[in-house]
Design a protein around this motif. Structure first.
Motif, short mmCIF file in Angstrom:
data_model
loop_
_atom_site.label_atom_id
_atom_site.label_comp_id
_atom_site.label_asym_id
_atom_site.label_seq_id
_atom_site.Cartn_x
_atom_site.Cartn_y
_atom_site.Cartn_z
N SER A 54 0.83 -1.22 0.00
CA SER A 54 0.00 0.00 0.00
C SER A 54 0.86 1.26 0.00
CB SER A 54 -0.93 0.00 1.22
OG SER A 54 -1.71 -1.16 1.26
N THR A 55 1.93 1.24 -0.77
CA THR A 55 2.92 2.30 -0.74
C THR A 55 3.31 2.74 -2.15
OG1 THR A 55 3.85 1.32 1.26
CG2 THR A 55 5.26 2.86 0.10
N GLU A 86 5.45 8.94 -1.25
CA GLU A 86 4.42 9.76 -1.90
C GLU A 86 3.02 9.42 -1.39
OE1 GLU A 86 4.75 12.26 -4.08
OE2 GLU A 86 6.92 12.10 -4.19
N GLU A 87 2.82 8.12 -1.15
CA GLU A 87 1.49 7.69 -0.74
C GLU A 87 1.62 6.45 0.13
OE1 GLU A 87 -2.76 6.73 -2.88
OE2 GLU A 87 -0.94 6.34 -4.01
N TYR A 88 0.83 6.42 1.19
CA TYR A 88 0.75 5.23 2.03
C TYR A 88 -0.69 5.04 2.45
CZ TYR A 88 1.32 1.89 5.73
OH TYR A 88 1.19 0.76 6.52
N ARG A 89 -1.25 3.87 2.15
CA ARG A 89 -2.66 3.58 2.47
C ARG A 89 -2.78 2.37 3.38
NH1 ARG A 89 -6.61 5.94 -1.12
NH2 ARG A 89 -5.55 7.31 -2.57
N GLY A 90 -1.70 2.07 4.10
CA GLY A 90 -1.72 0.92 4.99
C GLY A 90 -2.21 1.29 6.38
N VAL A 91 -2.02 0.38 7.30
CA VAL A 91 -2.55 0.54 8.66
C VAL A 91 -1.54 1.10 9.65
CG1 VAL A 91 -4.30 -1.25 8.35
CG2 VAL A 91 -2.04 -1.87 9.23
N LYS A 92 -0.29 1.20 9.27
CA LYS A 92 0.72 1.71 10.20
C LYS A 92 0.58 3.22 10.37
CE LYS A 92 4.27 -1.72 9.21
NZ LYS A 92 3.32 -2.61 8.57
N LEU A 100 7.41 3.75 10.96
CA LEU A 100 8.01 4.10 9.68
C LEU A 100 9.23 3.20 9.42
CD1 LEU A 100 8.02 5.91 7.18
CD2 LEU A 100 9.42 7.54 8.47
N ALA A 101 10.00 2.91 10.46
CA ALA A 101 11.17 2.03 10.32
C ALA A 101 10.74 0.61 9.95
CB ALA A 101 11.98 2.03 11.62
N ILE A 102 9.63 0.15 10.51
CA ILE A 102 9.10 -1.18 10.18
C ILE A 102 8.68 -1.21 8.71
CG2 ILE A 102 7.20 -2.79 10.58
CD1 ILE A 102 7.36 -1.93 13.59
#
Length: 174
Positions: A54-55, A86-92, A100-102
């Protein structure tokens, strides 16, 4: 070599073709093509979408270091990637440094697996579009033949290591 699809209205990029002795061996698309572009000679992608995570990473630049062992039994490829998330649509919660490190490690691991798979496909196809055989050349030694190189190449162990340096999203809304 780039592959394009032509129709009456469009001229679209399809991927990269691999040849051996002027015969088409395979065509790579999507993620494989983007990985090839990063580790071959372009070293730049405007966008690198990774739907599985999701990135999307933007303005991706790579610096590639390849090292062939003296017995031609393994090759190590180290890839430093710099880019911007640019885009992150995950659950973290990527506003937290630990999460962010994970995510960073997950992306590295994903790219290492995908790159290794691509290189193993190249071994099966008996193609060397990255010209890895050039790393067998050393001063004062006779170059090995293409046939001899491809024999080593098809059995070679591949080690891929990514070091990802991403800048986090700057405009984040909750």
């Amino acid at each position: 070599m780039p592959v394009f699809k032509v129709s009456n209205e469009n001229f679209t990029y399809e991927g990269t073709a691999f040849f051996r002795h002027d015969k088409l061996k395979a065509t790579v698309k999507n993620m494989d093509d983007q990985i090839f572009q990063l580790i071959d000679n372009d070293h730049y992608l405007k966008l690198l979408p990774i739907p599985e995570l999701s990135t999307t990473i933007g303005n991706v630049r790579s610096n590639v270091h390849m090292e062939l062992d003296g017995k031609y039994s393994s090759i190590s490829i180290k890839i430093d990637l710099n880019g911007r998330l640019e885009e992150y649509r995950g659950v973290k919660n990527i506003l937290r440094n630990d999460e962010l490190a994970i995510l960073n490690k997950e992306i590295e691991s994903y790219l290492e697996k995908q790159t290794t798979k691509l290189l193993k496909k190249m071994q099966e196809w008996k193609v060397d579009p990255l010209q890895l055989g050039k790393f067998s050349l050393t001063p004062f030694t006779k170059p090995i033949s293409e046939k001899e190189w491809l024999n080593y190449w098809k059995k070679m162990e591949i080690n891929v290591d990514y070091q990802l340096h991403i800048k986090p999203l700057t405009n984040v809304s909750r």
